[in-house]
Design a protein around this motif. Structure first.
Motif, mmCIF file in Angstrom:
data_model
loop_
_atom_site.group_PDB
_atom_site.id
_atom_site.type_symbol
_atom_site.label_atom_id
_atom_site.label_comp_id
_atom_site.label_asym_id
_atom_site.label_seq_id
_atom_site.Cartn_x
_atom_site.Cartn_y
_atom_site.Cartn_z
ATOM 1 N N GLU A 97 0.860 -1.186 0.000
ATOM 2 C CA GLU A 97 0.000 0.000 0.000
ATOM 3 C C GLU A 97 0.892 1.230 0.000
ATOM 4 O O GLU A 97 1.231 1.768 1.057
ATOM 5 N N VAL A 98 1.272 1.691 -1.167
ATOM 6 C CA VAL A 98 2.240 2.784 -1.278
ATOM 7 C C VAL A 98 1.663 4.159 -0.930
ATOM 8 O O VAL A 98 2.398 5.138 -0.917
ATOM 9 N N THR A 99 0.384 4.226 -0.622
ATOM 10 C CA THR A 99 -0.193 5.491 -0.159
ATOM 11 C C THR A 99 -0.520 5.459 1.333
ATOM 12 O O THR A 99 -1.036 6.435 1.863
ATOM 13 N N ASN A 100 -0.171 4.380 1.997
ATOM 14 C CA ASN A 100 -0.440 4.256 3.431
ATOM 15 C C ASN A 100 0.632 5.022 4.211
ATOM 16 O O ASN A 100 1.808 4.680 4.144
ATOM 17 N N PRO A 101 0.264 6.052 4.971
ATOM 18 C CA PRO A 101 1.270 6.836 5.699
ATOM 19 C C PRO A 101 1.995 6.033 6.778
ATOM 20 O O PRO A 101 3.021 6.475 7.284
ATOM 21 N N ASN A 102 1.494 4.851 7.119
ATOM 22 C CA ASN A 102 2.159 4.013 8.117
ATOM 23 C C ASN A 102 3.205 3.077 7.514
ATOM 24 O O ASN A 102 3.875 2.347 8.242
ATOM 25 N N ILE A 103 3.345 3.071 6.196
ATOM 26 C CA ILE A 103 4.322 2.184 5.555
ATOM 27 C C ILE A 103 5.736 2.605 5.971
ATOM 28 O O ILE A 103 6.024 3.787 6.116
ATOM 29 N N ARG A 104 6.565 1.639 6.181
ATOM 30 C CA ARG A 104 7.966 1.894 6.541
ATOM 31 C C ARG A 104 8.851 1.075 5.636
ATOM 32 O O ARG A 104 8.531 -0.065 5.363
ATOM 33 N N PRO A 105 9.931 1.623 5.182
ATOM 34 C CA PRO A 105 10.348 3.011 5.320
ATOM 35 C C PRO A 105 9.438 3.953 4.515
ATOM 36 O O PRO A 105 8.891 3.572 3.491
ATOM 37 N N ARG A 106 9.333 5.169 4.976
ATOM 38 C CA ARG A 106 8.385 6.131 4.400
ATOM 39 C C ARG A 106 8.678 6.480 2.945
ATOM 40 O O ARG A 106 7.773 6.823 2.199
ATOM 41 N N HIS A 107 9.943 6.374 2.523
ATOM 42 C CA HIS A 107 10.237 6.755 1.133
ATOM 43 C C HIS A 107 9.607 5.794 0.120
ATOM 44 O O HIS A 107 9.562 6.083 -1.062
ATOM 45 N N SER A 128 -2.074 -11.535 0.088
ATOM 46 C CA SER A 128 -2.235 -12.214 1.366
ATOM 47 C C SER A 128 -3.203 -11.446 2.252
ATOM 48 O O SER A 128 -3.329 -10.230 2.144
ATOM 49 N N ARG A 129 -3.834 -12.161 3.143
ATOM 50 C CA ARG A 129 -4.776 -11.528 4.077
ATOM 51 C C ARG A 129 -4.095 -10.956 5.313
ATOM 52 O O ARG A 129 -4.734 -10.242 6.085
ATOM 53 N N ASN A 130 -2.801 -11.245 5.503
ATOM 54 C CA ASN A 130 -2.101 -10.700 6.670
ATOM 55 C C ASN A 130 -0.721 -10.146 6.297
ATOM 56 O O ASN A 130 0.238 -10.298 7.032
ATOM 57 N N ASP A 131 -0.661 -9.466 5.169
ATOM 58 C CA ASP A 131 0.582 -8.849 4.701
ATOM 59 C C ASP A 131 0.768 -7.526 5.442
ATOM 60 O O ASP A 131 -0.081 -6.633 5.359
ATOM 61 N N HIS A 132 1.864 -7.386 6.166
ATOM 62 C CA HIS A 132 2.096 -6.156 6.934
ATOM 63 C C HIS A 132 2.437 -4.949 6.055
ATOM 64 O O HIS A 132 2.486 -3.830 6.535
ATOM 65 N N PHE A 133 2.670 -5.173 4.745
ATOM 66 C CA PHE A 133 2.935 -4.054 3.836
ATOM 67 C C PHE A 133 1.699 -3.615 3.060
ATOM 68 O O PHE A 133 1.750 -2.638 2.323
ATOM 69 N N GLY A 134 0.610 -4.365 3.186
ATOM 70 C CA GLY A 134 -0.598 -3.975 2.466
ATOM 71 C C GLY A 134 -1.772 -4.864 2.804
ATOM 72 O O GLY A 134 -1.619 -6.076 2.928
ATOM 73 N N SER A 135 -2.930 -4.263 2.925
ATOM 74 C CA SER A 135 -4.126 -5.037 3.258
ATOM 75 C C SER A 135 -4.650 -5.775 2.033
ATOM 76 O O SER A 135 -4.431 -5.367 0.890
ATOM 77 N N PHE A 136 -5.366 -6.845 2.327
ATOM 78 C CA PHE A 136 -5.999 -7.610 1.246
ATOM 79 C C PHE A 136 -7.015 -6.737 0.523
ATOM 80 O O PHE A 136 -7.128 -6.776 -0.697
ATOM 81 N N GLU A 137 -7.736 -5.916 1.276
ATOM 82 C CA GLU A 137 -8.757 -5.054 0.682
ATOM 83 C C GLU A 137 -8.137 -4.057 -0.307
ATOM 84 O O GLU A 137 -8.712 -3.794 -1.363
ATOM 85 N N ALA A 138 -6.979 -3.510 0.023
ATOM 86 C CA ALA A 138 -6.307 -2.587 -0.902
ATOM 87 C C ALA A 138 -5.864 -3.321 -2.164
ATOM 88 O O ALA A 138 -5.999 -2.795 -3.274
ATOM 89 N N ALA A 139 -5.342 -4.540 -2.009
ATOM 90 C CA ALA A 139 -4.933 -5.335 -3.176
ATOM 91 C C ALA A 139 -6.144 -5.687 -4.030
ATOM 92 O O ALA A 139 -6.089 -5.637 -5.267
ATOM 93 N N GLU A 140 -7.236 -6.028 -3.370
ATOM 94 C CA GLU A 140 -8.474 -6.358 -4.078
ATOM 95 C C GLU A 140 -8.963 -5.158 -4.891
ATOM 96 O O GLU A 140 -9.348 -5.286 -6.057
ATOM 97 N N ASP A 141 -8.917 -3.978 -4.291
ATOM 98 C CA ASP A 141 -9.356 -2.752 -4.959
ATOM 99 C C ASP A 141 -8.499 -2.438 -6.170
ATOM 100 O O ASP A 141 -9.014 -2.146 -7.255
ATOM 101 N N ILE A 142 -7.175 -2.513 -6.010
ATOM 102 C CA ILE A 142 -6.300 -2.135 -7.132
ATOM 103 C C ILE A 142 -6.347 -3.182 -8.240
ATOM 104 O O ILE A 142 -6.306 -2.847 -9.425
#
Length: 182
Positions: A97-107, A128-142
């Motif tokens: 989720e490259v627009t999630n402000p909680n993503i680390r590292p921020r760059h 994945s349903r438990n990916d710490h870099f992106g939610s399943f719902e965001a992947a589903e949407d994109i």
């Protein structure tokens, strides 16, 4: 299409894919696969990564199939306007989720937002349903915006070696089926 009839471009994400990662294993097994190398794996610059991928696609001599993991997915979709050669298909795994402000590292956010136009080639998105870099719902949407087929990997973490996806035989079979339909 058979693997031997395509230039398969392996597009790793942030920090590259180590020797146990499924991308590295596929690269070693597929004679026409090559990694898109980046100058800086730990401090990625979107424009540089996009330019390097566009160069690899434009140098290809056979139909191109993209195999992106994590930030490699973001790189691929940002690079599409720079491709001068057609891409036959894309196999995208664990889009962050490259627009999630909680993503680390921020760059990593500099790779977003994702374009929402339909992709100009067939694609599969494995999420994945438990990916710490992106939610399943965001992947589903994109995936829906791109017109890509979404495959639910269940609770598979980031679908990398650390999550137990070194060999990833299910991924290999899915990729082979995808290739056969191109």
């Amino acid at each position: 299409m058979k693997a031997k009839d395509a230039d398969i471009l392996i597009i790793p994400g942030y920090t590259n894919s180590g020797p146990d990662h499924w991308q590295s294993r596929w690269q070693a097994r597929l004679s026409t696969a090559r990694r898109v190398e980046q100058a800086e794996w730990r401090k990625p610059v979107c424009e540089d990564w996009v330019a390097r991928l566009a160069e690899a696609v434009n140098e290809a001599e056979q139909p191109v199939v993209l195999v992106g993991h994590s930030l490699g997915v973001a790189t691929a979709v940002q690079a599409i306007p720079h491709f001068r050669k057609p891409v036959a298909g894309a196999f995208f795994v664990a889009p962050p989720e490259v627009t999630n402000p909680n993503i680390r590292p921020r760059h990593l956010m500099t790779f977003g937002p994702y374009p929402r136009d339909p992709l100009p080639f067939p694609a599969i998105v494995v999420a994945s349903r438990n990916d710490h870099f992106g939610s399943f719902e965001a992947a589903e949407d994109i995936a829906a915006a791109w017109g890509a087929q979404l495959l639910d990997a269940g609770n598979a973490g980031h679908i990398n070696a650390e999550a137990g996806f070194g060999p990833w035989p299910e991924g290999s079979l899915t990729f082979a089926r995808f290739l056969s339909r191109l």
